[in-house]
Write a protein that holds these residues in place. Structure first.
Motif, PDB file in Angstrom:
ATOM      1  N   ALA A 233      -8.605 -16.587 -34.068  1.00  0.00           N
ATOM      2  CA  ALA A 233      -8.260 -16.814 -33.114  1.00  0.00           C
ATOM      3  C   ALA A 233      -8.500 -18.901 -33.201  1.00  0.00           C
ATOM      4  N   LEU A 234      -7.042 -19.408 -33.159  1.00  0.00           N
ATOM      5  CA  LEU A 234      -7.059 -21.163 -33.789  1.00  0.00           C
ATOM      6  C   LEU A 234      -5.996 -21.553 -32.660  1.00  0.00           C
ATOM      7  N   ARG A 235      -6.388 -22.137 -31.718  1.00  0.00           N
ATOM      8  CA  ARG A 235      -5.945 -23.148 -30.329  1.00  0.00           C
ATOM      9  C   ARG A 235      -5.490 -24.139 -30.877  1.00  0.00           C
ATOM     10  N   LYS A 236      -3.993 -24.068 -30.564  1.00  0.00           N
ATOM     11  CA  LYS A 236      -3.293 -25.361 -30.818  1.00  0.00           C
ATOM     12  C   LYS A 236      -3.841 -26.189 -30.538  1.00  0.00           C
ATOM     13  N   ARG A 237      -3.978 -27.756 -30.372  1.00  0.00           N
ATOM     14  CA  ARG A 237      -3.893 -28.532 -29.782  1.00  0.00           C
ATOM     15  C   ARG A 237      -2.802 -29.166 -28.438  1.00  0.00           C
ATOM     16  N   GLY A 238      -3.022 -28.947 -27.344  1.00  0.00           N
ATOM     17  CA  GLY A 238      -1.170 -29.433 -26.957  1.00  0.00           C
ATOM     18  C   GLY A 238      -0.107 -28.389 -26.466  1.00  0.00           C
ATOM     19  N   GLY A 239       0.778 -29.447 -25.938  1.00  0.00           N
ATOM     20  CA  GLY A 239       1.451 -28.310 -25.643  1.00  0.00           C
ATOM     21  C   GLY A 239       2.527 -28.502 -27.029  1.00  0.00           C
ATOM     22  N   LEU A 269       3.671 -46.825 -15.960  1.00  0.00           N
ATOM     23  CA  LEU A 269       2.451 -46.261 -16.765  1.00  0.00           C
ATOM     24  C   LEU A 269       4.402 -44.862 -17.556  1.00  0.00           C
ATOM     25  N   VAL A 270       4.260 -44.979 -18.729  1.00  0.00           N
ATOM     26  CA  VAL A 270       5.226 -43.367 -19.112  1.00  0.00           C
ATOM     27  C   VAL A 270       4.507 -42.461 -20.410  1.00  0.00           C
ATOM     28  N   THR A 271       4.411 -41.425 -20.080  1.00  0.00           N
ATOM     29  CA  THR A 271       4.631 -40.853 -21.221  1.00  0.00           C
ATOM     30  C   THR A 271       4.832 -40.650 -21.794  1.00  0.00           C
ATOM     31  N   ARG A 272       4.628 -39.589 -22.986  1.00  0.00           N
ATOM     32  CA  ARG A 272       5.865 -38.883 -24.067  1.00  0.00           C
ATOM     33  C   ARG A 272       4.944 -37.319 -23.429  1.00  0.00           C
ATOM     34  N   GLU A 273       6.576 -36.443 -23.630  1.00  0.00           N
ATOM     35  CA  GLU A 273       6.932 -35.051 -23.811  1.00  0.00           C
ATOM     36  C   GLU A 273       6.806 -34.770 -25.376  1.00  0.00           C
ATOM     37  N   TYR A 274       6.064 -33.503 -25.487  1.00  0.00           N
ATOM     38  CA  TYR A 274       6.651 -32.643 -26.712  1.00  0.00           C
ATOM     39  C   TYR A 274       6.360 -31.345 -26.432  1.00  0.00           C
ATOM     40  N   ALA A 275       7.853 -31.143 -27.581  1.00  0.00           N
ATOM     41  CA  ALA A 275       8.213 -29.394 -27.151  1.00  0.00           C
ATOM     42  C   ALA A 275       7.323 -29.019 -28.662  1.00  0.00           C
ATOM     43  N   VAL A 276       7.315 -27.888 -28.411  1.00  0.00           N
ATOM     44  CA  VAL A 276       6.709 -26.633 -29.617  1.00  0.00           C
ATOM     45  C   VAL A 276       7.705 -25.960 -30.192  1.00  0.00           C
ATOM     46  N   GLU A 277       6.883 -26.713 -31.836  1.00  0.00           N
ATOM     47  CA  GLU A 277       8.302 -25.718 -32.401  1.00  0.00           C
ATOM     48  C   GLU A 277       8.348 -24.921 -32.476  1.00  0.00           C
ATOM     49  N   GLN A 278      10.112 -24.416 -32.272  1.00  0.00           N
ATOM     50  CA  GLN A 278      10.292 -22.563 -33.318  1.00  0.00           C
ATOM     51  C   GLN A 278      11.239 -23.128 -34.764  1.00  0.00           C
ATOM     52  N   GLY A 279      11.119 -21.792 -34.587  1.00  0.00           N
ATOM     53  CA  GLY A 279      11.936 -21.404 -35.896  1.00  0.00           C
ATOM     54  C   GLY A 279      11.558 -21.955 -37.194  1.00  0.00           C
ATOM     55  N   GLN A 280      10.323 -21.736 -37.841  1.00  0.00           N
ATOM     56  CA  GLN A 280      10.004 -22.652 -39.119  1.00  0.00           C
ATOM     57  C   GLN A 280      10.300 -21.526 -40.381  1.00  0.00           C
ATOM     58  N   THR A 281      10.157 -21.292 -41.024  1.00  0.00           N
ATOM     59  CA  THR A 281      10.897 -20.585 -41.576  1.00  0.00           C
ATOM     60  C   THR A 281       9.431 -19.785 -42.925  1.00  0.00           C
ATOM     61  N   LEU A 478      -1.915 -18.111 -39.705  1.00  0.00           N
ATOM     62  CA  LEU A 478      -1.965 -19.287 -38.063  1.00  0.00           C
ATOM     63  C   LEU A 478      -2.609 -20.697 -37.908  1.00  0.00           C
ATOM     64  N   GLU A 479      -3.531 -20.715 -39.090  1.00  0.00           N
ATOM     65  CA  GLU A 479      -3.815 -22.503 -39.583  1.00  0.00           C
ATOM     66  C   GLU A 479      -2.830 -23.297 -40.010  1.00  0.00           C
ATOM     67  N   VAL A 480      -1.424 -22.368 -40.638  1.00  0.00           N
ATOM     68  CA  VAL A 480      -0.155 -23.610 -41.018  1.00  0.00           C
ATOM     69  C   VAL A 480      -0.036 -23.390 -39.513  1.00  0.00           C
ATOM     70  N   LYS A 481       0.321 -22.716 -38.090  1.00  0.00           N
ATOM     71  CA  LYS A 481       1.228 -22.901 -37.648  1.00  0.00           C
ATOM     72  C   LYS A 481      -0.046 -23.505 -36.835  1.00  0.00           C
ATOM     73  N   ALA A 482      -1.329 -23.482 -36.532  1.00  0.00           N
ATOM     74  CA  ALA A 482      -2.655 -24.155 -36.111  1.00  0.00           C
ATOM     75  C   ALA A 482      -1.913 -25.958 -35.961  1.00  0.00           C
ATOM     76  N   ARG A 483      -1.599 -26.283 -36.783  1.00  0.00           N
ATOM     77  CA  ARG A 483      -1.731 -27.787 -37.673  1.00  0.00           C
ATOM     78  C   ARG A 483      -0.050 -28.062 -37.997  1.00  0.00           C
ATOM     79  N   ALA A 484       0.695 -26.926 -37.454  1.00  0.00           N
ATOM     80  CA  ALA A 484       1.705 -27.968 -37.958  1.00  0.00           C
ATOM     81  C   ALA A 484       2.137 -28.330 -38.433  1.00  0.00           C
TER      82      ALA A 484
END
Length: 486
Positions: A233-239, A269-281, A478-484
């Motif tokens: 189980a590889l934990r993905k860093r960040g959201g 102060l301004v922060t960035r928001e990130y979205a988790v990718e969906q629909g990889q092929t 899962l490694e490919v998914k976790a490292r985007a």
């Protein structure tokens, strides 16, 4: 046709149907008990030539004949007994499935029967441990003990089958050999098993790539025990890793996501928001050439590749990815465009059912041209194949290295465990065994050189035994998914 001719046709047809019905109602076969009774009475024929022995002989044979007739008249018809089966419509190749035949009686008397079926060769009947007190021999050649069936009762006969060859096959006819109460007469009742949907369609069984891996990984996922199957189980860093927008900083936000340039312009102060990718092929490519025909105890390596491909497709679809399929040898044998959801998994499974290997060299150039023309989106390409040496693998090395600029290729090389075992020398086996060991070691060295060339070209290579294939491929996915990486 004239009216008289039509009347004769109807009368003739009715008479023929009536004759067939009467023949079916009176058709019966003698049993061994009846043959034994007649054999025991045979000496009475010697007395039939005398005045005193004729009457006893005729009386004895009359009694046997009346008893056999009475036994035959007490035999039920096919309408008086029902036969069903719990054999599933889908069986994975190499998977053992427990099922049963259910025989239900509507007859008011106690009977005995033997069941005979005609399962296709693609389903192999496996020995069943006698967990129940009554486990009959099922099959056309069997002559096991007769099974008692009480009036208006049901008997379940267990049977375990194993898928041996992919495809769709009819279950075949089931015949009950019903024995009369006295055991002197018997009748064969034939049944065509119907599909579970209630239609008149004959029952069929589809032998697919092994589904046990899919069920196992689904169960372990539900129980959070994927580590038991070798999956890390590889934990993905960040959201997420895909930038979505900017917003004002709130207490508790990750300071590493503060956009200092935007904060300087806005004076806050301004922060960035990130979205988790969906629909990889994910595109799964399976080599159906000659190297995949080699056995890996007890199945060809091609079957292990198909089973792993089905598991990978199930995991990827469960993660929200689009999954496609390409099966090729020197031609493209199957192409399923990438899609998501359970219908996509069903299409992949249906495409894998008729897939077969051939003793030809795989055309990697054709496979990658097909991908380039039919699917241009950047994708994770998982290629199940094997290599022998650098020269034989030049096309694979060239095209995987070239595709690495657009896609993320992973070459899954199925290791030949027998060749690895043969490369270990045994000094006590003689000169011939040492030569064989040297030849095997040379082949493995050439294969390692070919895999090394692909790794140097930037291609991810997974060299794995067929028995550990699914867990290794899922880990890499899962490694490919976790490292985007896509």
């Amino acid at each position: 046709m004239t009216e008289a001719g039509a009347r004769r046709t109807r009368v003739g047809g009715s008479f023929g149907r009536g004759l067939r019905a009467a023949r079916a109602a009176t058709a019966f076969l003698p049993t061994r008990r009846l043959a034994a009774a007649i054999a025991l009475l045979a000496p009475l024929w010697l007395l039939a030539y005398t005045r005193a022995g004729a009457l006893p002989a005729l009386a004895a044979f009359a009694i046997v004949a009346l008893a056999a007739l009475r036994d035959a008249l007490w035999l039920p018809s096919a309408r008086d007994i029902e036969v069903e089966t719990t054999l599933p419509e889908t069986v994975g190749i190499g998977d053992r499935v427990a099922s049963e035949y259910r025989v239900r009686s509507r007859w008011p008397a106690r009977l005995r029967f033997r069941l005979h079926d005609a399962l296709p060769d693609a389903l192999e009947r496996t020995p069943e441990a006698a967990a129940a007190p009554l486990v009959p021999l099922v099959g056309w050649a069997s002559d096991g003990p007769a099974i008692p069936l009480a009036a208006h009762e049901e008997v379940a006969l267990p049977v375990t089958v194993e898928g041996r060859r992919r495809g769709t096959y009819g279950v075949g006819t089931v015949v009950l050999r019903v024995i009369g109460p006295l055991g002197l007469a018997q009748r064969s009742l034939s049944y065509t098993l119907r599909a579970d949907d209630g239609s008149e369609r004959a029952r069929e069984v589809t032998v697919t790539p092994s589904l046990s891996g899919v069920r196992r990984y689904r169960l372990l996922t539900v129980q959070h025990r994927l580590r038991d199957a070798g999956v890390r189980a590889l934990r993905k860093r960040g959201g997420g890793t895909s930038f979505a927008n900017l917003r004002e900083y709130s207490v508790g936000d990750d300071p590493r996501r503060i956009d200092w340039k935007a904060s300087a312009r806005r004076q806050k102060l301004v922060t960035r928001e990130y979205a988790v990718e969906q629909g990889q092929t994910v595109v799964i490519a399976v080599d159906a050439g000659r190297l995949m025909t080699q056995l890996a105890d007890p199945l060809p390596r091609f079957e292990y590749a198909l089973s792993s491909a089905l598991v990978l497709a199930d995991v990827a679809i469960g993660s929200g990815d689009l999954v496609g399929l390409l099966v090729f040898d020197d031609e493209v044998r199957a192409w399923v465009p990438p899609a998501r959801g359970l219908p996509a998994l069903q299409r992949l499974r249906d495409a894998l059912i008729p897939a077969q290997t051939r003793m030809v060299e795989p055309d990697y150039a054709l496979a990658f041209r097909t991908l380039a023309s039919r699917h241009r989106r950047r994708s994770l390409i998982v290629l199940y194949t094997d290599v022998i040496d650098a020269r034989a693998s030049q096309s694979l090395i060239a095209h995987t290295a070239r595709s690495a600029a657009r896609h993320l290729p992973i070459v899954v090389a199925l290791r030949n465990d027998r060749l690895v075992a043969a490369a270990v020398p045994d000094p006590f086996s003689g000169t011939a065994a040492l030569y064989e060991s040297a030849a095997a070691e040379e082949l493995l060295s050439a294969r390692d050189d070919a895999l090394l060339r692909m790794r140097r070209a930037g291609v991810s290579v997974l060299d794995v035994s067929p028995q550990r294939l699914s867990a290794a491929v899922i880990n890499r996915y899962l490694e490919v998914k976790a490292r985007a990486a896509l």
